[in-house]
Design an enzyme around this catalytic site. Structure first.
Site, mmCIF file in Angstrom:
data_model
loop_
_atom_site.group_PDB
_atom_site.id
_atom_site.type_symbol
_atom_site.label_atom_id
_atom_site.label_comp_id
_atom_site.label_asym_id
_atom_site.label_seq_id
_atom_site.Cartn_x
_atom_site.Cartn_y
_atom_site.Cartn_z
ATOM 1 N N HIS A 92 11.178 -39.323 44.485
ATOM 2 C CA HIS A 92 11.977 -39.990 45.519
ATOM 3 C C HIS A 92 11.239 -39.912 46.854
ATOM 4 O O HIS A 92 10.260 -39.166 46.976
ATOM 5 C CB HIS A 92 13.333 -39.281 45.665
ATOM 6 C CG HIS A 92 13.164 -37.902 46.203
ATOM 7 N ND1 HIS A 92 12.913 -36.812 45.390
ATOM 8 C CD2 HIS A 92 13.141 -37.421 47.467
ATOM 9 C CE1 HIS A 92 12.763 -35.734 46.137
ATOM 10 N NE2 HIS A 92 12.896 -36.076 47.408
ATOM 11 N N HIS A 133 6.972 -39.953 51.972
ATOM 12 C CA HIS A 133 6.104 -39.606 50.839
ATOM 13 C C HIS A 133 6.928 -39.342 49.591
ATOM 14 O O HIS A 133 8.125 -39.049 49.679
ATOM 15 C CB HIS A 133 5.286 -38.353 51.172
ATOM 16 C CG HIS A 133 6.143 -37.133 51.320
ATOM 17 N ND1 HIS A 133 6.817 -36.835 52.506
ATOM 18 C CD2 HIS A 133 6.493 -36.166 50.444
ATOM 19 C CE1 HIS A 133 7.520 -35.730 52.331
ATOM 20 N NE2 HIS A 133 7.342 -35.311 51.085
HETATM 21 O O1 3AM Z 1 10.375 -33.908 47.888
HETATM 22 P P1 3AM Z 1 10.329 -33.980 49.372
HETATM 23 O O2 3AM Z 1 9.146 -33.276 49.968
HETATM 24 O O3 3AM Z 1 10.487 -35.361 49.883
HETATM 25 O O4 3AM Z 1 10.977 -30.658 50.285
HETATM 26 C C1 3AM Z 1 12.303 -30.989 49.937
HETATM 27 C C2 3AM Z 1 12.422 -32.327 49.286
HETATM 28 O O5 3AM Z 1 11.592 -33.253 49.951
HETATM 29 C C3 3AM Z 1 13.102 -31.207 51.195
HETATM 30 O O6 3AM Z 1 14.204 -31.979 50.777
HETATM 31 C C4 3AM Z 1 13.847 -32.742 49.643
HETATM 32 C C5 3AM Z 1 14.856 -32.556 48.542
HETATM 33 O O7 3AM Z 1 14.930 -31.211 48.189
HETATM 34 N N1 3AM Z 1 13.547 -29.952 51.789
HETATM 35 C C6 3AM Z 1 13.961 -28.849 51.152
HETATM 36 N N2 3AM Z 1 14.264 -27.886 52.053
HETATM 37 C C7 3AM Z 1 14.036 -28.414 53.277
HETATM 38 C C8 3AM Z 1 14.171 -27.933 54.598
HETATM 39 N N3 3AM Z 1 14.630 -26.714 54.846
HETATM 40 C C9 3AM Z 1 13.565 -29.733 53.105
HETATM 41 N N4 3AM Z 1 13.244 -30.518 54.142
HETATM 42 C C10 3AM Z 1 13.393 -29.990 55.384
HETATM 43 N N5 3AM Z 1 13.847 -28.752 55.603
#
Ligand code: 3AM
Length: 176
Positions: free
Chosen positions: A43, A125
């Site tokens: 996603h 991304h």
């Molecule tokens: O897969 P992506 O990198 O797009 O990295 C986590 C993931 O993003 C991000 O939220 C998405 C779904 O889990 N994520 C998890 N913890 C996070 C945080 N504390 C976060 N993004 C920002 N702050």
């Protein structure tokens, strides 16, 4: 007691694109690159909300339903590795304005509703691997896929028995 859920807004990848990405990833990265993200979990995160209450979820859901954003197409033509977070990703060299605006609106509503937002600039991304902490040989080019975004969605993230699952709670169409 209010139950808190870990939520985020994101763009889904169509099933066909998920399969293409998974196949390309298997052919272009060594097996020990990191923890591969499963096909259905691919996603583009628009706004991470964190663990939030039902009340806050309802408020943000209502707001999401009122957002007027346009459809857009995105070229997945960039690849990278963030050693700090251990993420190998595919992204875009030219993010469409409609995508940047949608993420910005969702992030500012999230912040206004008490969901802490990263101060890092939004970098759209698709995460391909996590826990990729060692140097990664980046393939010279992606196959240049196109993602046609026609809706955005709210997802719940759960972690059980070593597995992360994302469940789509609701989607909202983007306008022509
Ligand atoms: O897969 P992506 O990198 O797009 O990295 C986590 C993931 O993003 C991000 O939220 C998405 C779904 O889990 N994520 C998890 N913890 C996070 C945080 N504390 C976060 N993004 C920002 N702050």
């Amino acid at each position: 007691m209010s139950v808190e859920r870990r939520l985020f807004f994101a763009l889904a990848l169509p099933a066909k694109l998920q399969k293409q990405v998974i196949k390309w990833r298997a052919n272009n990265f060594p097996q020990d690159t990191g923890r591969p993200v499963t096909a259905v979990n691919l996603h583009i995160t628009l706004a991470f909300l964190g663990e939030i209450s039902e009340l806050k979820t309802d408020a943000l859901t209502r707001i999401a339903g009122r957002i007027q954003a346009q459809k857009f197409s995105l070229c997945l033509d960039d690849i990278g590795h963030w050693p700090g977070s251990g993420v190998v990703w595919i992204g875009t060299k030219r993010a469409p304005n409609a995508l940047l605006q949608l993420a910005s609106v969702l992030r500012s509503h999230a912040a206004r509703n008490g969901c802490h937002q990263s101060t890092l600039p939004f970098h759209p991304h698709v995460s391909l691997y996590r826990s990729a902490t060692r140097p990664v040989a980046i393939p010279p080019a992606t196959p240049d896929w196109q993602l046609d975004a026609e809706e955005f969605s709210l997802y719940e993230s759960t972690y059980k028995r070593g597995r992360t699952r994302y469940r789509c709670l609701q989607s909202w169409p983007l306008a022509d």
